[in-house]
Structure formats: structure tokens, C-alpha cells
Write a protein that holds these residues in place. Structure first.
Motif, PDB file in Angstrom:
ATOM      1  N   UNK A 195       0.833  -1.204   0.000  1.00 48.14           N
ATOM      2  CA  UNK A 195       0.000   0.000   0.000  1.00 48.14           C
ATOM      3  C   UNK A 195       0.869   1.255   0.000  1.00 48.14           C
ATOM      4  N   UNK A 196       1.926   1.225   0.808  1.00 48.61           N
ATOM      5  CA  UNK A 196       2.821   2.387   0.859  1.00 48.61           C
ATOM      6  C   UNK A 196       3.538   2.576  -0.468  1.00 48.61           C
ATOM      7  N   UNK A 197       3.955   1.478  -1.112  1.00 49.76           N
ATOM      8  CA  UNK A 197       4.610   1.593  -2.418  1.00 49.76           C
ATOM      9  C   UNK A 197       3.654   2.172  -3.455  1.00 49.76           C
ATOM     10  N   UNK A 198       2.388   1.805  -3.366  1.00 46.51           N
ATOM     11  CA  UNK A 198       1.413   2.287  -4.338  1.00 46.51           C
ATOM     12  C   UNK A 198       1.062   3.758  -4.131  1.00 46.51           C
ATOM     13  N   UNK A 252       7.977   4.448  10.947  1.00 44.59           N
ATOM     14  CA  UNK A 252       7.045   5.230  10.131  1.00 44.59           C
ATOM     15  C   UNK A 252       5.752   5.457  10.894  1.00 44.59           C
ATOM     16  N   UNK A 253       5.051   6.506  10.494  1.00 48.48           N
ATOM     17  CA  UNK A 253       3.759   6.816  11.078  1.00 48.48           C
ATOM     18  C   UNK A 253       2.920   7.523  10.015  1.00 48.48           C
ATOM     19  N   UNK A 312       3.339  11.838  -1.489  1.00 43.89           N
ATOM     20  CA  UNK A 312       2.390  10.895  -2.079  1.00 43.89           C
ATOM     21  C   UNK A 312       2.644  10.746  -3.577  1.00 43.89           C
ATOM     22  N   UNK A 313       2.266   9.609  -4.130  1.00 42.71           N
ATOM     23  CA  UNK A 313       2.376   9.399  -5.566  1.00 42.71           C
ATOM     24  C   UNK A 313       1.334  10.228  -6.288  1.00 42.71           C
ATOM     25  N   UNK A 341      -4.031  10.100   4.113  1.00 48.91           N
ATOM     26  CA  UNK A 341      -3.056  10.180   5.194  1.00 48.91           C
ATOM     27  C   UNK A 341      -1.720  10.672   4.651  1.00 48.91           C
ATOM     28  N   UNK A 342      -0.963  11.293   5.541  1.00 52.11           N
ATOM     29  CA  UNK A 342       0.428  11.653   5.263  1.00 52.11           C
ATOM     30  C   UNK A 342       1.322  10.578   5.864  1.00 52.11           C
ATOM     31  N   UNK A 343       2.448  10.322   5.216  1.00 55.59           N
ATOM     32  CA  UNK A 343       3.413   9.345   5.704  1.00 55.59           C
ATOM     33  C   UNK A 343       4.670  10.072   6.164  1.00 55.59           C
TER      34      UNK A 343
END
Length: 1243
Positions: free
Chosen positions: A251-254, A427-428, A448-449, A456-458
């Protein structure tokens, strides 16, 4: 608010805050003889200018205590750049470093509350700067600290054989005695009762969702993958963190650009980091053509208008390395700020993804202006790097901490990283609308992509970020190989290395400008590099930018101003950026740093002579507002003109700044996704207001526009003259703002709004998510719909008038031009040059707005003979003409006639090509009040039927936003959706206001945009007072804005035209003049002779309208300053006019006396003078305002005329002297702009 206790046991509630300029007098009143003995003689203003941190305790606006802290010792014990080695050589405590130490340079307090005040200030400092563990203070040996500071400071012992000055004693205050680091341990079920009040104070959603005992269950469910830890203070749990090693990495990669962090995975031989085959490359022209033709939505390329380079770093490539070695760059794609610029080199060609931004850094210009090859959009968006290695990250699932201990949030990380020894990243994710709390201020925000809709922000934190051995020092020759390794993948790495070589070899550049270079190192490994030079153009900067918003300029020496050229820092130490800058200032003996952002040149090449490395420090600096400049009549002023340093005309740039005061002042990060639709004047003004808020950092500003950001026309382009100018913004203004540094740009057109999912649909179905949507698309000229009348039947307007308001739904002819902005004008100009100018045929200009005249003049200036130009004007919808001035209309008509331009009045478009296929238009027929006519046509310019674009209307209407001819809003810009606001000509006020005649079209677009931003800032700015609801009897009133409306351009005959008026409902000028309260008009010159100047002074003697028509260019920005001025301010304009002393207003307003009126700070002088007159200057003496009220109310009986009495009172009392002092002070302080004025001391 906090409570302090006096020595007698009395308590007081005080406010603890950062020191402000108005505190100076209160601070000085607290300075005593003991203060001077302890700290020396202090210039408070100077000290505050150089302080890193200054804290004030106040009670009801009365200063009761104050302290100042700097990053070097007081009393000039040692050179500010060498104090660390001095302390380690001479004192027993070896732990003090520039990172963890501050020096107290001043402390004053009310004697009764000295102890309580000192304790509260020390606690505040340790809370405000979590890295600080020691506060040091040098005091003369014979001075006793007293009860205030003596209670909290202890003497630091010197080492045997020390060579320190025995006249001074060093005292230290330790963090652990006031705000100790928290003890972290594994959570226990028994902690539930301590922690639940903290959770419930912040949010009850968790309990409502997961039940009463969710926390106990979470603690009890710990295993090797899930851990829960608490921080405790005095045996009580005051904070909680739940961490988990299971991460949804796919999900994070996407959804995020994790290329700079190697996908949060261990390196693996099978990783696919780039496209498997050679990507196709399009030229800039091809991409521009494709984008403009298809209106394709594209996320913009970041360039910071300088270069496609970046200052950030790829994470570990070797698992055994403690720190990454280089600024390695991987291909990735994002919509907002990126940890890097993502330039991949393949066979010598730089491939730059089209929306990459540096870490926490700038956004970009739109793709067409980028001037760099780009990957094909579909191919680029579809590719994601593939990482085969093990996941090397764990996540924070739940976190909360008591507000009192929030500044110690980072204490958790040391412990939780030990729980996962094989993980490198913590990470959060947080929702966009959650304010950025202290814990994640030390994390790196990930982009974000471009296709991400995750709400959400990473944030990412690398374990190496916990290292405290971050040291900044001057660069040496031996550092070159390490620096070269660090920056080898950056576009401007050679420039950085060249400047580093200049420093190590000569310390000066070829021009003789001093150069300084500094490196940051951790564990003896270089992780950052910065190069600065002396700012040699500081007089220009002072005169062209509002530096005084941040510093008192006169308290800074010229050599203390530095120019930041290069700044590169490993992103895992991103949270040390401000510290790096603070150390640069200390070690370089600077107080200020400046960083310019130059615009791109037209051909897409960067301004190489001015190119600076893109800096990831940009978001820690503040953008400086440009100042409006006076247009000087240099020949008339002669030797009294400003210096060339002030008046020179050079390439404009946006300026960013940091000083010592700002290095420890945090910014408030706003992650809310604010999407602006439409690059109108309202939209640009709105964005400008947001980005120039110095204490706010907007991370997710997005502009959706069909042509991207404005301001890209070639300089002095004739094509821009098609449309009349509103003088809200010009290309220079855009360069001074550098919106591309802060705003994401989506090139496309809004086609839908999904209010439930909260995203905007743009061309080709692209989705742009939002939290707050601002619609300001304005109105555009719509394709005219021919009535279809057959001229062979000799129909008249009366027979077809009912059908001329229909919407055109047929094929739009390629030679029909509906011009809305500069890009449309540029396109039309190119078409004319290629297809019309050197061929036969006519051009029809259709409409009745003022744009038809500016277009006619542009066509004439392009070399098109007037006989080929036909102006066709449909009937007016009201009795007010576009020029609304008989004299000017006469001059324009004569000019059109002289140029053989044919003008047709009251003519309605009947058919194109006699009803046949309309593309291209070869002829057009029109009906009139009498006989119809037909014209041959090669180009058709339409300036009729201005309205809301149909696709915009459909998107609004389908979203169920209330639409009644225009989008309906209330007085606070709200639509019927609380998250959607709108402004500008697109809108109208709701019918509940009973003000249908008034819309935003009646007001200045620039002011509307500013007010819209001001209304929204209440949602994000914690420093603003909460907005109170208006009383019931006022909530049905529409706001009335005061800014002037401006129209300007070049009309037929080469007349330069300018019209400035107050906001209002248009009324015929000859009708206005007949009103009894109209005032007077002052006119010089003749319109037909090209020297016409008209000023309307209203009944209150205020300038209300200015109209100019001149063959010669004139200073528009100067004349705009005349609006709203009292005629007495204009050198008794009315009386001089009546006496026949003014023959030419153009010459009158070029005279030296008028220069101050054009000065950008003249309004501040007026406010200051008014404040003098309305406030009592001497106890027992009434103010002039009070006297006026007494006279009006009949409480003061006079034996003379009130005006004469007030004048005598003003001259005989202190008011006259105070006013004169204020004016002379203004002239003296601004003499670099106003040297033509004399004042005592120079005559």
C-alpha cells in the motif's frame, strides 16, 4: 497561562511567550544596577536582534520578566566560533556542544517574583528547544547571582592548569533539574487508568470504536511483532506508544514515493528501480502542443525555477553502513514535495519525472514551462519500482502523550528502535487534517504518488537520526573527496565543488566576494555541505523587499548579511536543518542569510549565472514580500534621484530569508489539501496570501488550471495586448512570488466534483483529492451562438433578439478565438503571424467590451492594415458603455477612422458560412436594426457572451452546489458545502442578502483573493483569535471591499489608457455628474491630443476616480497610489486647480514632492499620524479626536470657528511637534527611497 509565586507567597497568573518589539520599553524599565553588574551594559533592541531565543513573562500586557539566549558566551569571553574547544579545555564538563547548549545574555524580573519567573523561563526554554540540555552563564567573579538565578544555576568547575580569565565565573543550569528526559518502559495493563484520561482528553473515537478497555486489550496482546511502551514521570504513565513490525508495504509503495528510502526494504539483487526499457522522450514543444491541445491534466515538474537538481539523499545501499554515503537518486513520481528530484541518468540523458520536489521543499512549474524532457505520462504513472528485499520498517500504530510532556516525545524512539534491532525506519501515518504534532516534526514527510488518493500523510524516521554527534565546522581541503561522494548525483554538483574549491584555495570568488563553506558531520562522516558568500547587494534587497518584517535593518552590519548558494543535507538528519543553519550563522559571523529563486527564462533554459543549488532548507526559511517600487522621473530629479543600487532594474527574483531570531522559532505545518481551481487573479491572490504567511508552512497547495501558472509570456510580448489589463499581477509579480516553489500545478480542466469522496475530476478522468476546495474560475468569453437568421429574408434584430442567448453546441471553428488569458493571446498571436498577416482576408472583432479596442490596437501593431479589421458591436445590455467617457470614446473613434477600421453598431451574429459547416469561418453575417450585412472572414475574435464555462457549470451543477446564474455563496465565501468555497466573478451572493446587483465582479479581484485567504487562515493559524459570529442583525449584510478597480491597456491610436475607480455598480458618467453630491472633477489636456488626465474628487475631498489617456507611457503604479487620498495630501490639489496653477496633471504628479505618496510605507505614516491625533499625548490634555466630539456634541462652546480653534490647539500644543517628528523620522528612515526631501541636519 501559568502561575508563579512571589517571595511573600502571593500568586500571579502570567503569560509566557516569545518576546515582541513592543516589550522593549517594559524590559528596559526592569534593568537595574545589579543587571548591569551581572550582564554588562545592554542595548536591548540590538540584543534582541541577535538573539536565538528571547522569552517574556507578562501580566495584563505588563512585562514582569524577560530573558535572552544566544548560542555563544556573553561578556565576549571567547570568540563566538571557538567557544566549544575553549570550554572543553578549561572546564570539567565536556558534554556541552553547540547542539545542546545555550548561553543566557540577559535576565531581568520584578524583584518580588524573580525566583518564580526564572524557574518558568528556564522551563520554557528547555521545553521550546528539546535538544538543549545546558544553559550557561558567565558572570564577573565579584558578582553574586542573587536569589533569582542563583537558585537554579550552579558553578562549573575549571580544570587544573586552566588559562581562563579569573575575572569571570561560569554557571550552568541542567535540563534534568527542570524538564528531565522521560523514563521509557514496556507498558503494563496497570497503566490503563493513568493513560485513559489522556486519550479521552484528546479523542473519544477510539473508545467508541473499540470499547471501554481497548487500551488494556492492546497492552495485553503484545508479542514479538507488537509492542506497547509508556513514558512515565514520577512513577505515573504520561504517554503511550504502540508499535508493530507488520507494515502494509505494498500500500505504501502504491501511494507514496519511497524511492529515496529504497522502498523501506533491504537492498536485493532482483530489485527493479527503473523502467525495464528505454523510455520514450518527447521534446518540450511536442509535449506543450499535446498538453495544450488535449488539456491533459499533468502534475508539475519541480524546478524551483532554477534547475532540475536536488539536495537530498538516497538511503542506505549497504546494510552494514551506519550512514548513507551519497546523494543517490532513483526514478520515482509524486504529486507534492519529494525527498529528492528523482533524476536518473541513462546513456547520458537526464530523465526527470514531471512532479518531483525536494524533501519538504518546493513545488514546481507546469510541464510545458519546465523545459526538460519528460517521460510519457501513462508509462510514467504506471511504473512503480519493485523491491524484493525484506521490509526494514516498523510502524507506530497508536501514540499519545500528556500535553505537559509533549516536548519529550522523541524520548520514545531510542527505546522502540531497540525493540526492533533489524529495522532501520520508524514510520507513522496521520490524517491530513491532523495538525503536525511535535513527534513527527522530527520525521521526514514522504511525498504521495501522483495517483494516490490516500487521506493520510506518511512520515519516516531513520534510526541514525537519533545520533546527537551532529557537528558543523568549516570545510577543509581534505573534505573534498567526501563531499564529492555525497553530491555526485546532483545536477549542480560541479558548481558546488567549484565553490568549495574557491573557498579552500582563496576564500574569495573571482569578484573578490568572501566565500565560506561548512560541512556537517556525524561520526566523522560528512552528511551535509553548505556554501555561502557575503551578500553584496543588500541595499537593493532592503529597498525591494520587506526585510523590516523580520529584522531591524540598522542593527545589522553589512558584512553580517550572507547569501546562501548551496545547502545539501542527508534527509535522515533533516530535523537538524535549522540547527545547521544556526551554526552557519554563528561560525560565519552572520546574522542573516538570503536565498533567491530566479524565474526560468522563456526558452526553458535556466538562468545559469544566477543558478543556486536547490535547498532542502527552503521550508525553514521565510519568503519575503516584495515592496512596491516608485517609478522615478530620474531626469527631473537629477542629483536628488535615489542611488543606482536602489533604482537599478535587474532580473526579478523571489527572496527567502532566515536570521538568528528565526532559527529557534518553529513553523506550523499545514497538511490539509487545499485545491484551488482557476489561475484567476482571485486564485493567485489567495495563494500569494497563504505562501507569504511566515509562520505557516502549507505542504499541500494545488492549483488546477488549463494553462498552469501564469506569467510565462516572453518579455515585452505584443501578444499580451489583446486583453485589457486589470493590473492585479504582471510577470514581474509572478517572478517575485515564485508560486512554483510552493504550489503543485495540475494542468487541466475541472470536469467534475465528487463531494462524497472529496476529489475534483480533471481532464481524462484524473482525480485530485481535497480537504478544502476553492473555486475561482471566473468568467470567460463563450463561443457565440449564431441566431440562424437568414439575411436573405432581411430580418432585423427585433425578430431574432430572443434567440441570441442560446449556448453554442456545434463544432468550434479553428479560426475562432475566445481569449481568456495570456496563453490564449500568445496562441492567437502565433496563429496570426503564421496564417494571416502575410495573406489576404479580414479579421472580425465581435463584442462590446473594452477588449475589442485593445485587440484592434494589437492587430494594428502587428502590421495588419485597418481596412482588414472589422469591429462588430452587438447591442449593449445596459446604457453604460465600456469606456463610459465621451471624450475618450470620441478620440478612439477618430483613431479607428484614421486607420480605416470599419465599425458596425447594434449588430447581432446571424450565421457563419451562411449556415454551412462552420470550420473554418470564411464569412459571417449579421442582423442590425435595419438591413443585415455579410463580411468575409479569415479570423474571428469573440468578445461577447461572457459567462461561466459550460464544463465548469456542469461540474458544479452535477455536484449539487446551489447555482443561480452563478455559483451561490454567503458573505464568508461558503457554498452549500462547508468544505467548498468560491470567489470572484464565478459567484453571486445568496438571495437572502437582497443584493443581486452586487457581486464579486464589482470589486477588486486581488482584494477578494486576500479576504478569502484571511477567512480560511482562521482554520489553520493558531496565532489568530477565534472568529466570533456576527450579531443577527448584521449576518444578512454583504461585505463591502474598498480596493480600487483598475483597467489599463493600449487603445487604437496608440493611446495608453488607465481607469481607476471605486467599487460600485456601473452608472453613466454624465448621469453621475448631475448628482448634487458628486464632488468635483479636475481635467487637463485633450483626449484627441493624447494628454488627457481626469481626476474625480468626491464630496469628502477624496480621490475617487482617475482616468488617463496618453500617447506617452506613464507610471501606472504611481497613479494607483493616488486613489483614496485626500486632495490636501496631493499638495492642495483642489485649491491649486481652482487658482489655475495646474496646467498638466502628468507634470504635476512627476514633481519631487509627490514621491512620498507613491512610497509603499506612506500608508504606515498616515496611520501613525492619525494615531497621534486620536490619542492623548499628555496626561490631562484631550486628544484632537475628543475635542471634535465635544464640539459636535455641543459640550464645548467656542467663540471662534471650530476649524480655526482646532488648528490653533494643534499648533500651540505638543501635537504639532509630534507630527513633525513623525514625518521627519519617516523621511530619514526611508531616505534611500526618498533622497529628494530635505530634513534638518542635511540642509
Amino acid at each position: 497561562m501559568t502561575t508563579i509565586t512571589s517571595a511573600r507567597g502571593n500568586t500571579e497568573v502570567v503569560t509566557v511567550r516569545r518576546t515582541e518589539a513592543h516589550d522593549v520599553s517594559g524590559i528596559i524599565s526592569l534593568i537595574s544596577y545589579f543587571t548591569e553588574k551581572t550582564f554588562g551594559r545592554i542595548n536591548v533592541i540590538y540584543l534582541l536582534e541577535k538573539a536565538n531565543l528571547a522569552v517574556t513573562l507578562s501580566k495584563k500586557n505588563e512585562v514582569i520578566a524577560h530573558a535572552v539566549f544566544l548560542d555563544y558566551p556573553n561578556w565576549n569571553i571567547v570568540d563566538q566560533a571557538d567557544w566549544e574547544s575553549f570550554l572543553h579545555e578549561n572546564y570539567s564538563d565536556k558534554k556541552c556542544t553547540p547542539l545542546n547548549t545555550l548561553f543566557m545574555h540577559l535576565f531581568v524580573a520584578n524583584d518580588e517574583y524573580a525566583v518564580g519567573c526564572a524557574q518558568e523561563i528556564i522551563r520554557t526554554v528547555f521545553n521550546a528547544v528539546p535538544e538543549v540540555h545546558f544553559i550557561l552563564l558567565f558572570v564577573p567573579s565579584h558578582v553574586d547571582l542573587g536569589p533569582g538565578l542563583g537558585t537554579f544555576f550552579e558553578r562549573m568547575m575549571s580544570v587544573p592548569g586552566s588559562t581562563i580569565d579569573v575575572d569571570f565565573t561560569l554557571f550552568v543550569c541542567h535540563r534534568h533539574q527542570h524538564c528531565p528526559q522521560l523514563y521509557i518502559r514496556k507498558a503494563r495493563v496497570e497503566d490503563h487508568d493513568d493513560l485513559m484520561p489522556i486519550f479521552m482528553h484528546q479523542n473519544e473515537i477510539l473508545r467508541e470504536t473499540y470499547g471501554e478497555y481497548f487500551l488494556a486489550e492492546l497492552i495485553d496482546a503484545q508479542d514479538e511483532k507488537n509492542h506497547a511502551v509508556v513514558c512515565e514521570d514520577d512513577g505515573t504513565a504520561v504517554g503511550f506508544m504502540s508499535v508493530c513490525s507488520e507494515v502494509n508495504i505494498q500500500l505504501l509503495h502504491d501511494c507514496f514515493d519511497l524511492g529515496p528510502f529504497h522502498g523501506l526494504c533491504k537492498p536485493h539483487p532482483d530489485d527493479i528501480l527503473k523502467l525495464p526499457q528505454e523510455p520514450s522522450i518527447e521534446t518540450d514543444e511536442e509535449k506543450s502542443s499535446q498538453t495544450s491541445q488535449e488539456a491533459e491534466s499533468v502534475f508539475s515538474q519541480n524546478s524551483e525555477c532554477i534547475s532540475a537538481h536536488d539536495m537530498d539523499i538516497q538511503m542506505d545501499t549497504k546494510t552494514e553502513d551506519v550512514l548513507p554515503q551519497t546523494l543517490d537518486i532513483a526514478t520515482s513520481h509524486s504529486t507534492t514535495e519529494s525527498v529528492q528530484n528523482n533524476v536518473s541518468e541513462k546513456e547520458g540523458v537526464n530523465i526527470v519525472s514531471n512532479a518531483e520536489l525536494p524533501i519538504d521543499d518546493v513545488i514546481g512549474t507546469d510541464l510545458k514551462a519546465a523545459g526538460t524532457p519528460t517521460l510519457e505520462t501513462d508509462e510514467r504513472d504506471s511504473f512503480h519500482p519493485v523491491y524484493r528485499g525484506a521490509v526494514t520498517a516498523f510502524c507506530i500504530q497508536l501514540f499519545c502523550i500528556d500535553e505537559k510532556h509533549e516536548t519529550r516525545s522523541l524520548d520514545f524512539l531510542q527505546y522502540v528502535f531497540k525493540l526492533f534491532p533489524d529495522k532501520d525506519f520508524c514510520i507513522i501515518t496521520v490524517p491530513h487534517l491532523v495538525p503536525e504534532f511535535l513527534l513527527i516534526q522530527n520525521f521526514v514527510r514522504v511525498n504521495p504518488s501522483s495517483n494516490s488518493t490516500l487521506d493520510h500523510e506518511l512520515y519516516v524516521f531513520h534510526r541514525a537520526g537519533l545520533l546527537k554527534s551532529f557537528k558543523v565546522r568549516a570545510a577543509t581541503t581534505s573534505d573534498t573527496p567526501a563531499v564529492e561522494m555525497l553530491i555526485k548525483t546532483l545536477d549542480l554538483n560541479e558548481s558546488i565543488l567549484d565553490d568549495l574549491k574557491v573557498f579552500t584555495q582563496a576564500r574569495r570568488d573571482p569578484d573578490g566576494t568572501p566565500v565560506q563553506a561548512f560541512v556537517a558531520e556525524v561520526l566523522d562522516q560528512i552528511v551535509g555541505i553548505s556554501v555561502i558568500k557575503n551578500e553584496m547587494d543588500i541595499e537593493y534587497i532592503r529597498s525591494h523587499y520587506n526585510l523590516e518584517d523580520f529584522i531591524y535593518f540598522n542593527h545589522h552590519q553589512q558584512e553580517e548579511h550572507g547569501h546562501l548558494y548551496h545547502f545539501a543535507l542527508n534527509p535522515i538528519f533533516h530535523h537538524y536543518t535549522k540547527y545547521f543553519l544556526k551554526e552557519i550563522l554563528r561560525l560565519a559571523y552572520k546574522s542573516c542569510l538570503y536565498y533567491p529563486i530566479y524565474p526560468q527564462s522563456v526558452d526553458g533554459e535556466f538562468q545559469n549565472p544566477y543558478a543556486h543549488s536547490l535547498t532542502s532548507a527552503l521550508h525553514y526559511m521565510v519568503p519575503v514580500r516584495p515592496r512596491r517600487q516608485i517609478v522615478y522621473p530620474l531626469e527631473k530629479l537629477g542629483i536628488n534621484a535615489p542611488s543606482k543600487q536602489v533604482s537599478k532594474d535587474q532580473l526579478s527574483y523571489a527572496l527567502n530569508h532566515i536570521n538568528r531570531k528565526l532559527t529557534l522559532e518553529p513553523k506550523v505545518s499545514v497538511n490539509a489539501r487545499i485545491v484551488v481551481v482557476g489561475a484567476s487573479n482571485v486564485g493567485i491572490s489567495f495563494l500569494e496570501t497563504l505562501i507569504f504567511c511566515p509562520h505557516l508552512k502549507f505542504n499541500n497547495l494545488t492549483l488546477i488550471s488549463t494553462h498552469g501558472l501564469p506569467g510565462k509570456n516572453p518579455p515585452d510580448s505584443k501578444n499580451r495586448g489583446f486583453l485589457i489589463h486589470s493590473h492585479c499581477f504582471n510577470d514581474k509579480d509572478y517572478a517575485l512570488m515564485s508560486l512554483c516553489s510552493w504550489v503543485n500545478v495540475v494542468v487541466g480542466k475541472m470536469t467534475g466534483i465528487d463531494r462524497a469522496a472529496k476529489h475534483v475530476v480533471v481532464s481524462k478522468g484524473k482525480k485530485v483529492p481535497y480537504d478544502h476546495l476553492v473555486l475561482c474560475t471566473g468568467q470567460q468569453y463563450q463561443v457565440p451562438c449564431p441566431t440562424g437568421a437568414e439575411i436573405s429574408k432581411l430580418q432585423t434584430n427585433r425578430e431574432v433578439i430572443h434567440s441570441c442567448k442560446q449556448r453554442y453546441t456545434g463544432e468550434v471553428p479553428t479560426n475562432l478565438f475566445n481569449l481568456s488569458d495570456d496563453q490564449d493571446c500568445l496562441k492567437a498571436g502565433h496563429w496570426l503571424k503564421e496564417n494571416f498577416i502575410n495573406s489576404q482576408g479580414n479579421v472580425i472583432v465581435y463584442g462590446n467590451t473594452i477588449d475589442i479596442y485593445s485587440t484592434a490596437q494589437t492587430l494594428l501593431s502587428l502590421g495588419i492594415h485597418g481596412s482588414r479589421i472589422h469591429l462588430v458591436q452587438p447591442p449593449l445590455s445596459s446604457n453604460v458603455t465600456c469606456l463610459n467617457n465621451n471624450a475618450i470614446e470620441k478620440a478612439v473613434k477618430e483613431a479607428l477612422s484614421e486607420n480605416d477600421v470599419c465599425v458596425y453598431y447594434d449588430s447581432i451574429l446571424a450565421q457563419w458560412n451562411e449556415g454551412d459547416h462552420p470550420d473554418p469561418i470564411t464569412c459571417a453575417s449579421f442582423t442590425t436594426n435595419t438591413r443585415p450585412f455579410k463580411l468575409q472572414c479569415t479570423a474571428f475574435f469573440n468578445f461577447s457572451n461572457k459567462g461561466v464555462d459550460y464544463e465548469t457549470f456542469k461540474a458544479i451543477n452535477d455536484a449539487c452546489l446551489v447555482y443561480d446564474g452563478r455559483l451561490v455563496i454567503d458573505a464568508n465565501f461558503h457554498t452549500n458545502d462547508v468544505t467548498i468555497r468560491a470567489a470572484g466573478p464565478l459567484t453571486k451572493f445568496s438571495n437572502i442578502y437582497y443584493a443581486n446587483e452586487w457581486t464579486h465582479s464589482n470589486f477588486s479581484s486581488k482584494e477578494i483573493g486576500f479576504q478569502l485567504a484571511a477567512a480560511m487562515l482562521n482554520l489553520f493559524d493558531p496565532t489568530l483569535e477565534p472568529v466570533s459570529e456576527p450579531p443577527e442583525d448584521l449576518d444578512r449584510l454583504i461585505p463591502m471591499y474598498r480596493g480600487c478597480k483598475i483597467q489599463g491597456g493600449v487603445l487604437p491610436g496608440g493611446y495608453n489608457y488607465l481607469h481607476i475607480s471605486k467599487p460600485g455598480i456601473p452608472t453613466r458618467l454624465d448621469v453621475q455628474i448631475t448628482q448634487p453630491n458628486y464632488g468635483m472633477e479636475i481635467i487637463t489636456g485633450d483626449a484627441t491630443k493624447g494628454n488627457y488626465f481626469r481626476i474625480h474628487v468626491n464630496q469628502y475631498c477624496m480621490v475617487e476616480t482617475i482616468t488617463c489617456l496618453s500617447k506617452e507611457p506613464f507610471p501606472v503604479s504611481n497613479y494607483i497610489c493616488l486613489f483614496g487620498q485626500h486632495e490636501r495630501v496631493l499638495n492642495n490639489l483642489s485649491s491649486r486647480w481652482k487658482e489655475g496653477l495646474i496646467k498638466d496633471l502628468y507634470s504635476y504628479f512627476r514633481e519631487p514632492w509627490s514621491m512620498a505618496i507613491y512610497h509603499d510605507r506612506f500608508i504606515d505614516l498616515k496611520k501613525e499620524l492619525r494615531q497621534i491625533l486620536i490619542s492623548s499625548q499628555v496626561d490631562g490634555l484631550p486628544s484632537l479626536e475628543q475635542l471634535v466630539h465635544q464640539i459636535v456634541d455641543g459640550k464645548l462652546i467656542l467663540s471662534e470657528k471650530p476649524k480655526k480653534y482646532l488648528k490653533r490647539f494643534f499648533q500651540q500644543n505638543i501635537y504639532k511637534r509630534r507630527v513633525e517628528e513623525s514625518i521627519l523620522s519617516y523621511l530619514n528612515y526611508n531616505n534611500y527611497h526618498l533622497p529628494m526631501y530635505a530634513w534638518p541636519g542635511i540642509v
